[in-house]
Write a protein that holds these residues in place. Structure first.
Motif, PDB file in Angstrom:
ATOM      1  N   TYR A 150      10.479   9.910  -1.732  1.00 31.00           N
ATOM      2  CA  TYR A 150       9.267  10.434  -2.363  1.00 31.00           C
ATOM      3  C   TYR A 150       9.484  11.864  -2.844  1.00 31.00           C
ATOM      4  O   TYR A 150       9.002  12.265  -3.911  1.00 31.00           O
ATOM      5  N   GLY A 151      10.217  12.660  -2.055  1.00 29.66           N
ATOM      6  CA  GLY A 151      10.506  14.026  -2.467  1.00 29.66           C
ATOM      7  C   GLY A 151      11.330  14.079  -3.736  1.00 29.66           C
ATOM      8  O   GLY A 151      11.053  14.876  -4.652  1.00 29.66           O
ATOM      9  N   VAL A 152      12.363  13.218  -3.812  1.00 29.42           N
ATOM     10  CA  VAL A 152      13.195  13.155  -5.014  1.00 29.42           C
ATOM     11  C   VAL A 152      12.360  12.711  -6.210  1.00 29.42           C
ATOM     12  O   VAL A 152      12.476  13.264  -7.313  1.00 29.42           O
ATOM     13  N   GLN A 153      11.517  11.736  -6.004  1.00 25.73           N
ATOM     14  CA  GLN A 153      10.694  11.208  -7.102  1.00 25.73           C
ATOM     15  C   GLN A 153       9.756  12.276  -7.657  1.00 25.73           C
ATOM     16  O   GLN A 153       9.639  12.451  -8.872  1.00 25.73           O
ATOM     17  N   LEU A 154       9.101  12.999  -6.772  1.00 23.61           N
ATOM     18  CA  LEU A 154       8.184  14.054  -7.217  1.00 23.61           C
ATOM     19  C   LEU A 154       8.946  15.192  -7.894  1.00 23.61           C
ATOM     20  O   LEU A 154       8.454  15.792  -8.856  1.00 23.61           O
ATOM     21  N   GLY A 155      10.150  15.494  -7.387  1.00 30.26           N
ATOM     22  CA  GLY A 155      10.966  16.518  -8.031  1.00 30.26           C
ATOM     23  C   GLY A 155      11.320  16.142  -9.457  1.00 30.26           C
ATOM     24  O   GLY A 155      11.255  16.972 -10.374  1.00 30.26           O
ATOM     25  N   TRP A 156      11.685  14.871  -9.671  1.00 24.71           N
ATOM     26  CA  TRP A 156      12.002  14.406 -11.021  1.00 24.71           C
ATOM     27  C   TRP A 156      10.761  14.378 -11.919  1.00 24.71           C
ATOM     28  O   TRP A 156      10.868  14.589 -13.133  1.00 24.71           O
ATOM     29  N   LEU A 157       9.600  14.127 -11.337  1.00 23.28           N
ATOM     30  CA  LEU A 157       8.369  14.151 -12.131  1.00 23.28           C
ATOM     31  C   LEU A 157       8.140  15.547 -12.714  1.00 23.28           C
ATOM     32  O   LEU A 157       7.821  15.699 -13.900  1.00 23.28           O
ATOM     33  N   GLY A 198      23.102   7.356  -6.757  1.00 23.02           N
ATOM     34  CA  GLY A 198      22.120   6.563  -7.486  1.00 23.02           C
ATOM     35  C   GLY A 198      20.693   6.913  -7.118  1.00 23.02           C
ATOM     36  O   GLY A 198      19.807   6.999  -7.981  1.00 23.02           O
ATOM     37  N   GLN A 199      20.439   7.152  -5.845  1.00 25.76           N
ATOM     38  CA  GLN A 199      19.098   7.496  -5.398  1.00 25.76           C
ATOM     39  C   GLN A 199      18.699   8.904  -5.813  1.00 25.76           C
ATOM     40  O   GLN A 199      17.509   9.212  -5.897  1.00 25.76           O
ATOM     41  N   ALA A 200      19.693   9.752  -6.061  1.00 27.26           N
ATOM     42  CA  ALA A 200      19.396  11.118  -6.489  1.00 27.26           C
ATOM     43  C   ALA A 200      19.081  11.204  -7.977  1.00 27.26           C
ATOM     44  O   ALA A 200      18.412  12.137  -8.417  1.00 27.26           O
ATOM     45  N   LEU A 201      19.538  10.213  -8.758  1.00 27.16           N
ATOM     46  CA  LEU A 201      19.254  10.189 -10.192  1.00 27.16           C
ATOM     47  C   LEU A 201      17.826   9.702 -10.439  1.00 27.16           C
ATOM     48  O   LEU A 201      17.237   9.025  -9.592  1.00 27.16           O
ATOM     49  N   PRO A 202      17.261   9.990 -11.612  1.00 23.43           N
ATOM     50  CA  PRO A 202      15.857   9.628 -11.851  1.00 23.43           C
ATOM     51  C   PRO A 202      15.618   8.150 -12.078  1.00 23.43           C
ATOM     52  O   PRO A 202      14.487   7.676 -11.944  1.00 23.43           O
ATOM     53  N   PHE A 203      16.645   7.380 -12.418  1.00 21.09           N
ATOM     54  CA  PHE A 203      16.449   5.995 -12.841  1.00 21.09           C
ATOM     55  C   PHE A 203      15.949   5.107 -11.705  1.00 21.09           C
ATOM     56  O   PHE A 203      15.103   4.245 -11.904  1.00 21.09           O
ATOM     57  N   TRP A 204      16.470   5.316 -10.510  1.00 22.24           N
ATOM     58  CA  TRP A 204      16.007   4.551  -9.348  1.00 22.24           C
ATOM     59  C   TRP A 204      14.553   4.872  -9.037  1.00 22.24           C
ATOM     60  O   TRP A 204      13.777   3.993  -8.677  1.00 22.24           O
ATOM     61  N   SER A 205      14.158   6.125  -9.213  1.00 16.76           N
ATOM     62  CA  SER A 205      12.772   6.520  -8.974  1.00 16.76           C
ATOM     63  C   SER A 205      11.821   5.873  -9.972  1.00 16.76           C
ATOM     64  O   SER A 205      10.629   5.732  -9.696  1.00 16.76           O
ATOM     65  N   MET A 206      12.343   5.459 -11.141  1.00 20.59           N
ATOM     66  CA  MET A 206      11.510   4.834 -12.165  1.00 20.59           C
ATOM     67  C   MET A 206      11.300   3.347 -11.943  1.00 20.59           C
ATOM     68  O   MET A 206      10.416   2.753 -12.548  1.00 20.59           O
ATOM     69  N   LEU A 207      12.138   2.727 -11.114  1.00 17.32           N
ATOM     70  CA  LEU A 207      12.097   1.266 -11.053  1.00 17.32           C
ATOM     71  C   LEU A 207      12.350   0.704  -9.653  1.00 17.32           C
ATOM     72  O   LEU A 207      11.505   0.036  -9.070  1.00 17.32           O
ATOM     73  N   GLY A 208      13.517   0.949  -9.111  1.00 20.15           N
ATOM     74  CA  GLY A 208      13.915   0.303  -7.869  1.00 20.15           C
ATOM     75  C   GLY A 208      13.225   0.826  -6.626  1.00 20.15           C
ATOM     76  O   GLY A 208      13.015   0.070  -5.667  1.00 20.15           O
ATOM     77  N   ALA A 250       0.828  -1.206   0.000  1.00 17.53           N
ATOM     78  CA  ALA A 250       0.000   0.000   0.000  1.00 17.53           C
ATOM     79  C   ALA A 250       0.863   1.257   0.000  1.00 17.53           C
ATOM     80  O   ALA A 250       0.574   2.227  -0.719  1.00 17.53           O
ATOM     81  N   VAL A 251       1.930   1.249   0.780  1.00 17.59           N
ATOM     82  CA  VAL A 251       2.827   2.407   0.840  1.00 17.59           C
ATOM     83  C   VAL A 251       3.572   2.580  -0.482  1.00 17.59           C
ATOM     84  O   VAL A 251       3.893   3.707  -0.893  1.00 17.59           O
ATOM     85  N   ALA A 252       3.829   1.466  -1.183  1.00 18.39           N
ATOM     86  CA  ALA A 252       4.580   1.521  -2.437  1.00 18.39           C
ATOM     87  C   ALA A 252       3.720   1.920  -3.631  1.00 18.39           C
ATOM     88  O   ALA A 252       4.270   2.340  -4.660  1.00 18.39           O
ATOM     89  N   LEU A 253       2.407   1.813  -3.535  1.00 16.58           N
ATOM     90  CA  LEU A 253       1.548   2.081  -4.690  1.00 16.58           C
ATOM     91  C   LEU A 253       1.694   3.498  -5.242  1.00 16.58           C
ATOM     92  O   LEU A 253       1.795   3.669  -6.469  1.00 16.58           O
ATOM     93  N   PRO A 254       1.697   4.553  -4.399  1.00 17.71           N
ATOM     94  CA  PRO A 254       1.909   5.887  -4.969  1.00 17.71           C
ATOM     95  C   PRO A 254       3.242   6.003  -5.698  1.00 17.71           C
ATOM     96  O   PRO A 254       3.332   6.629  -6.759  1.00 17.71           O
ATOM     97  N   ALA A 255       4.292   5.387  -5.136  1.00 15.81           N
ATOM     98  CA  ALA A 255       5.600   5.413  -5.789  1.00 15.81           C
ATOM     99  C   ALA A 255       5.554   4.693  -7.130  1.00 15.81           C
ATOM    100  O   ALA A 255       6.199   5.104  -8.099  1.00 15.81           O
ATOM    101  N   LEU A 256       4.769   3.613  -7.206  1.00 22.19           N
ATOM    102  CA  LEU A 256       4.633   2.875  -8.455  1.00 22.19           C
ATOM    103  C   LEU A 256       3.963   3.727  -9.532  1.00 22.19           C
ATOM    104  O   LEU A 256       4.387   3.743 -10.688  1.00 22.19           O
ATOM    105  N   VAL A 305       3.884   7.046  -9.705  1.00 22.86           N
ATOM    106  CA  VAL A 305       4.796   8.104 -10.130  1.00 22.86           C
ATOM    107  C   VAL A 305       5.916   7.522 -10.982  1.00 22.86           C
ATOM    108  O   VAL A 305       6.339   8.132 -11.961  1.00 22.86           O
ATOM    109  N   ALA A 306       6.395   6.326 -10.632  1.00 25.92           N
ATOM    110  CA  ALA A 306       7.435   5.668 -11.432  1.00 25.92           C
ATOM    111  C   ALA A 306       6.948   5.420 -12.855  1.00 25.92           C
ATOM    112  O   ALA A 306       7.699   5.608 -13.824  1.00 25.92           O
ATOM    113  N   ALA A 307       5.695   4.989 -12.989  1.00 26.01           N
ATOM    114  CA  ALA A 307       5.126   4.758 -14.321  1.00 26.01           C
ATOM    115  C   ALA A 307       5.071   6.055 -15.123  1.00 26.01           C
ATOM    116  O   ALA A 307       5.384   6.078 -16.326  1.00 26.01           O
TER     117      ALA A 307
END
Length: 256
Positions: A226-233, A197-207, A135-141, A143-145
């Motif tokens: 989550y903050g990094v992921q939304l920033g890359w979005l 690696g966590q600061a780059l967008p690729f991890w936010s897309m998959l891992g 459930a916690v991972a679903l929003p990240a999924l 945004v990753a998509a």
């Protein structure tokens, strides 16, 4: 906004129905996309026997791969090469609608046909998923998509400048494989490399979604991720719009 939602919904529906007639091809694509996560599962499970977090991570990564993979180098780039983009430009809707519908439709069938693979891989590895982690991972999924769609869409637009758009997108996919957490979970890397690696967008897309579901990303690190992921979005959305506008000026300038 409601009109846009309806248009996207219709595009998804048309795409889903069309792709059912291509189901043999879709199954082949699913198997192809499953190869690297499954290999990662076997390799890292053998390297770290008894570590359930690794097995859980790669089983979830398989699901994440299937629902985030994008094929805009086949849909958008080929549409540019064969002149289909010109037809899309005169339609009374944004060009991105049809490509977004095709993207979501393909991901739907990837998940449907990929469920048996996910179940078998999870059973073989003895994985037990935590519903709270999922459930916690679903929003990240989600945004990753979106991130992976924007990233691939922007790279596919290189077809407006070059005939090697497939190679450009292939390079992007290689970066996702190496830095997104498929080749190795980023948590296994030494501290400086893991942080980068966590600061780059690729991890936010998959891992990232896989690590959340596996329970290896918690607390302050989870909030930061989550903050990094939304920033890359936001950044990739702006970049994609800029690339589209620049490419469109070039496309129309040569007589499209």
């Amino acid at each position: 906004m409601s009109r846009m939602v309806r248009l996207v919904g219709l595009a998804i529906w048309r795409s889903t129905l069309t792709q059912w007639s291509w189901r043999s091809s879709v199954i082949t694509w699913v198997i192809g996309q499953a190869v690297t996560p499954v290999l990662g599962l076997f390799i890292w499970s053998a390297a770290l026997p008894g570590d359930s977090a690794v097995s859980t991570y790669y089983v979830v990564l398989l699901a994440v791969q299937l629902v985030t993979v994008s094929y805009e180098h086949h849909t958008l780039s080929n549409g540019i090469y064969d002149g289909g983009l010109g037809d899309n430009l005169v339609q009374p809707q944004p060009v991105v609608i049809d490509y977004l519908g095709t993207n979501i439709g393909l991901r739907f069938w990837h998940l449907i046909f990929g469920i048996p693979l996910i179940v078998v891989a999870g059973a073989v590895a003895g994985v037990r998923l935590d519903p709270v982690g999922i459930a916690v991972a679903l929003p990240a999924l989600l945004v990753a998509a979106a991130l992976r769609f924007l990233f691939t869409y922007a790279l596919a637009l290189s077809a407006l400048w070059t005939e090697r758009a497939h190679g450009v997108v292939g390079l992007g996919e290689t970066l996702i494989f190496l830095l997104g957490g498929t080749a190795a979970p980023l948590g296994f890397l030494p501290e400086p490399f893991r942080v980068v690696g966590q600061a780059l967008p690729f991890w936010s897309m998959l891992g990232m979604p896989a690590e959340i579901a596996a329970g290896t990303l918690r607390g302050a690190e989870l909030v930061q991720a989550y903050g990094v992921q939304l920033g890359w979005l936001i950044a990739l959305a702006g970049l994609t719009v800029a690339v589209w506008r620049s490419g469109l000026r070039r496309f129309t300038a040569v007589g499209a």
